[in-house]
Design a protein around this motif. Structure first.
Motif, mmCIF file in Angstrom:
data_model
loop_
_atom_site.group_PDB
_atom_site.id
_atom_site.type_symbol
_atom_site.label_atom_id
_atom_site.label_comp_id
_atom_site.label_asym_id
_atom_site.label_seq_id
_atom_site.Cartn_x
_atom_site.Cartn_y
_atom_site.Cartn_z
ATOM 1 N N LYS A 215 -0.578 6.802 -3.238
ATOM 2 C CA LYS A 215 -0.152 5.841 -4.239
ATOM 3 C C LYS A 215 0.257 4.520 -3.588
ATOM 4 N N ARG A 216 0.993 4.639 -2.498
ATOM 5 C CA ARG A 216 1.477 3.449 -1.812
ATOM 6 C C ARG A 216 0.296 2.622 -1.315
ATOM 7 N N ARG B 41 -1.469 0.793 -4.067
ATOM 8 C CA ARG B 41 -0.666 -0.296 -4.615
ATOM 9 C C ARG B 41 -0.853 -1.589 -3.829
ATOM 10 N N THR B 42 -0.936 -1.474 -2.515
ATOM 11 C CA THR B 42 -1.071 -2.708 -1.722
ATOM 12 C C THR B 42 -2.520 -3.074 -1.490
ATOM 13 N N PRO C 68 -4.248 -5.262 -4.838
ATOM 14 C CA PRO C 68 -4.081 -6.723 -4.962
ATOM 15 C C PRO C 68 -4.924 -7.492 -3.955
ATOM 16 N N PHE D 162 5.569 -11.289 -2.524
ATOM 17 C CA PHE D 162 4.912 -10.158 -3.172
ATOM 18 C C PHE D 162 5.001 -8.908 -2.295
ATOM 19 N N LEU D 163 4.684 -9.073 -1.010
ATOM 20 C CA LEU D 163 4.698 -7.931 -0.103
ATOM 21 C C LEU D 163 6.118 -7.426 0.145
ATOM 22 N N ARG D 164 7.082 -8.342 0.173
ATOM 23 C CA ARG D 164 8.472 -7.933 0.384
ATOM 24 C C ARG D 164 8.933 -7.000 -0.721
ATOM 25 N N LYS D 165 8.484 -7.310 -1.935
ATOM 26 C CA LYS D 165 8.890 -6.472 -3.060
ATOM 27 C C LYS D 165 8.135 -5.163 -3.053
ATOM 28 N N LEU D 166 6.812 -5.222 -2.830
ATOM 29 C CA LEU D 166 5.976 -4.046 -3.023
ATOM 30 C C LEU D 166 5.837 -3.169 -1.791
ATOM 31 N N LYS D 167 5.726 -3.798 -0.674
ATOM 32 C CA LYS D 167 5.475 -3.008 0.540
ATOM 33 C C LYS D 167 6.080 -3.699 1.751
#
Lengths: 218, 204
Positions: free
Chosen positions: A10-11, A14-15, A18, B188-193
């Motif tokens: 999932k992780r 998610r990245t 995008p 964006f990356l800080r929040k998500l990953k």
């Protein structure tokens, strides 16, 4: 941990998504306008002048850029600067292969070669020294004046010459847009296929690296 | 930012190629092979970024994204940029094969500088500092890159200040836009990953 694998999956998605979407958007943005970052120089002969046009391939004209003209043995014949429309024209000083080199700002450069055969004949002749377009006709008139009362056969030859000049001029005129289009087509380095191909290459390289890594790890 | 073939002299080309080779060596050594897909995605982003022209200013300029590359990749940005520039030269005739070394160095060196200067700030706890560092990262990537191009061109005989002025001014809009792009990407990356922003690309 049994829970670990779905979580990881999932992780990752998610990245990854995008980024993938960004790349795809960029591809379409780029493909919709044919954009490229290089300068293009295009030259053609018309009458006894050589005309050059230069532009960045996004269509912006190269203003005030240096144009140098060399002969076949590399001697500089003349140099000049492009005007506001990125154009520059000159009278070739002699009949030889012309190598026209454009140097635009920030290290951009392009060149275009006009073979000697494309230049009009009689480069050293009178026609060459006359400025105006359609100089051939003028010279013809002058010659005709000189040779008044010449035998009929010679007159016919001169008439033929005149016809040839006119036909050549008309052809030049008619073919110019087609030539321009052809050269433009040739110079458009960018295509959708190119963009996709490049991305394909990158992921291909990734695949090869991962393949060898996975074999090593085993 | 791509220097064309036939502009630079042989010593400049050879020096650029040598430094790039060394940089790629370090980059490949430091590359964590679990990150190869991430490197590939950023390489393709860099590859297509230069197709996006910025219609502001006197010259013809485009996105580069080298600040973002440096921030997210560190040293592996070197081989990544090399591959992207190679494909751009091959498929779009940007730059050239002989100038590949110099062009790679000009873009990748600022990326590494940005990595060392800003990566720590971007991944930090403070939101404001992180945003500022991310913007500066994108901004400096282009600024230093412009100066590198100017330095390469000095050896063609034009004075440094003159070229530097032209290149830097032409790229001012790009600096600001890339600053914003890096800011949003990093946010964006800080929040998500956030772990993507950690300096984990070096082999442990």
């Amino acid at each position: 941990m049994p829970k670990d694998s779905p979580l990881r999956k999932k992780r990752l998605s998610r990245t990854t998504w995008p980024s993938v979407i960004f790349v795809i958007l960029v591809i379409f943005a780029a493909a919709s306008d044919t954009l490229a970052h290089r300068v293009v120089l295009f030259a053609y002969v018309e009458g006894n002048m050589v005309f050059t046009e230069s532009y960045f391939s996004d269509g912006k004209k190269c203003q005030n850029s240096r144009i140098e003209v060399f002969d076949s043995s590399g001697n500089k014949l003349l140099e000049g600067q492009t005007d506001k429309n990125g154009e520059f024209s000159f009278k070739p000083p002699k009949k030889t292969d012309l190598r026209i080199v454009l140097t635009a700002s920030m290290g951009h450069k392009d060149e275009y070669i006009i073979p000697a055969g494309d230049l009009p004949d009689g480069a050293e002749g009178k026609a060459w020294q006359s400025d105006a377009h359609g100089a051939g006709e003028k010279v013809f008139r002058a010659r005709k004046g000189e040779e008044k009362g010449a035998p009929a056969g010679q007159l016919t030859r001169l008439e033929m010459e005149q016809i040839r000049t006119v036909v050549e001029e008309t052809l030049d005129e008619k073919l110019k847009p087609i030539m321009r289009l052809l050269v433009k087509r040739q110079n458009e380095g960018i295509s959708f296929i190119g963009v996709m191909g490049g991305i394909g290459f990158i992921f291909g390289i990734m695949g090869i690296i991962l393949y060898f890594r996975s074999r090593k790890g085993r | 930012m791509h220097i064309s073939e036939g502009v630079l002299s042989a010593p400049v080309l050879v020096t650029g190629a040598a430094i790039t080779a060394a940089g790629c060596g370090i980059g490949l050594k430091k590359l964590d092979y679990d990150r190869v897909p991430q490197v590939a995605i950023l390489t393709s982003a860099f590859f297509v970024a230069s197709l996006i022209h910025i219609p502001i200013g006197p010259s013809s300029v485009h996105l580069v994204l080298n600040g973002l590359m440096g921030l997210l990749l560190g040293w592996p940005a070197f081989p990544a940029i090399l591959i992207a520039l190679f494909l751009q030269a091959l498929l779009f005739q940007f730059g050239g094969i002989t100038t590949l070394g110099v062009n790679t160095f000009n873009m990748a060196f600022p990326a590494i500088i940005c990595f060392y200067l800003f990566a720590y700030g971007v991944k930090g706890k403070n939101n404001l500092i992180s945003m500022g560092a991310a913007f500066a990262c994108g901004f400096f990537g282009i600024l230093v890159g412009s100066l590198m191009v100017a330095i390469s061109l000095v050896f063609t005989g034009d004075p440094f200040i003159g070229i530097a002025k032209v290149v830097v001014i032409a790229h001012l809009p790009v600096m600001i836009i890339e600053g914003l792009i890096t800011l949003f990407s990093a946010g964006f990356l800080r929040k998500l990953k956030p772990e993507l922003l950690e300096v984990v690309h070096a082999k442990r």
